[in-house]
Design an enzyme around this catalytic site. Structure first.
Site, PDB file in Angstrom:
ATOM      1  CE  LYS A  22       6.590  -8.194   5.183  1.00  0.00           C
ATOM      2  NZ  LYS A  22       5.960  -7.480   6.270  1.00  0.00           N
ATOM      3  CB  SER A  75       7.796  -7.218   9.777  1.00  0.00           C
ATOM      4  OG  SER A  75       7.257  -8.025   8.778  1.00  0.00           O
ATOM      5  N   GLY A  98      13.733  -9.614  11.114  1.00  0.00           N
ATOM      6  CA  GLY A  98      13.412  -9.848   9.697  1.00  0.00           C
ATOM      7  C   GLY A  98      12.926  -8.563   9.032  1.00  0.00           C
ATOM      8  CE  LYS A 122      -9.696 -11.963   8.324  1.00  0.00           C
ATOM      9  NZ  LYS A 122      -9.180 -13.023   9.127  1.00  0.00           N
ATOM     10  CG  ASP A 174       5.308  -3.904   6.250  1.00  0.00           C
ATOM     11  OD1 ASP A 174       4.086  -4.044   6.053  1.00  0.00           O
ATOM     12  OD2 ASP A 174       6.147  -4.795   5.988  1.00  0.00           O
TER      13      ASP A 174
END
Ligand code: DHK
Length: 264
Positions: free
Chosen positions: A67, A127, A125, A15, A103
């Site tokens: 990332k 995040s 990972g 989104k 983040d």
């Protein structure tokens, strides 16, 4: 028109185009340029930087599983990204691709009102690393579980309690976070159902970074009466912080958040 996008795989669910395009439209006068923001399905993380320049981007966001590639390929990393080792926001600055991490702060904004003392992060990972960093910095006792030991090595070195064997997790936690893609592409859980069930019994919140779809992780927590939160609010905060970087901080953060909230 300046072009921006979000890189990921999968990416159709994102989104980010919705919130960023609405912000570009709403703040065109303040920022002094027109912006357009799309999605880019990247197959190989190695190609990230090349794509960034091929597409003539002025900025981008990066999601699973890229990332850490974004961190490694940035010409410079700024702010908290340096300590985290993962980048979710790229900005073209004087011809260089500069990496930031929004983040960590974006996530913290969403949990700060609750006063949690301990957290279990599922996943290791990009995040997960951002969350681990900010939780530790805020004095919240943080434990990490990941299926493979390999990815835990540097987190152990950084002083985190880490587990690769679910049976070994012998504490209870206020906050249990799914920072893996389990539930995004399939119906899987980030940890065995029995173990999760047990952990949920003493948890104050189950938090899934995935948004927009009902994940099995949150489904299980809900069935047990545990308060749940999905990744929508974090998407909003990290997105607003990223937009601030895209436009050179020329719009107050609160104004960006209020605008983006209207379309999420
Ligand atoms: C997901 C994330 O995890 C963020 O770090 C990105 C995004 C955007 C998304 O779903 O679009 O910045």
């Amino acid at each position: 028109m300046r072009q921006f996008c979000v890189f990921g795989n999968p990416i159709a669910h994102s989104k980010s185009p919705l919130i960023h395009n609405f912000a570009f439209m709403s703040f065109a006068n303040e920022i002094g340029f027109d912006g357009a923001y799309g999605r880019y399905l990247l197959s190989k993380g190695e190609a990230l930087k090349e794509k960034f320049f091929d597409l003539k981007l002025f900025g981008a966001n990066v999601t699973v599983p890229f990332k850490e590639y974004a961190y490694a390929q940035s010409d410079t990393q700024k702010g908290i990204a340096k300590a985290i080792g993962a980048v979710n926001t790229l900005v073209l600055e004087n011809g260089s691709m500069v990496g930031y991490n929004t983040d960590a702060e974006g996530f913290y904004q969403t949990i700060s009102p609750y006063g949690f003392q301990s957290a279990l992060i599922l996943g290791a990972g990009g995040s997960a690393r951002a969350l681990a960093h900010i939780l530790k910095a805020q004095g919240i006792q943080t434990t990490i579980y990941n299926r493979t030991q390999e990815r835990l090595k540097d987190l152990i070195q950084a002083g985190f309690t880490c587990y690769a064997m679910p049976e070994a997790i012998d504490q209870s936690f206020d906050l249990i976070i799914n920072a893996t893609p389990a539930g995004l592409k399939d119906n899987s859980l980030p940890l065995g159902a029995d173990r999760l069930h047990q952990l949920f019994l003493s948890a104050k919140m189950a938090y899934d970074l995935i948004y927009g779809i009902p994940t099995p992780f949150l489904g299980l927590a809900k069935d047990l009466g545990v308060p749940i939160k999905d990744g929508k609010e974090m998407l909003l905060y990290q997105g607003a912080l990223a937009f601030g970087l895209f436009c050179g901080q020329c719009v107050p953060l609160e104004a960006i958040i209020s605008k983006m909230r209207l379309v999420l």
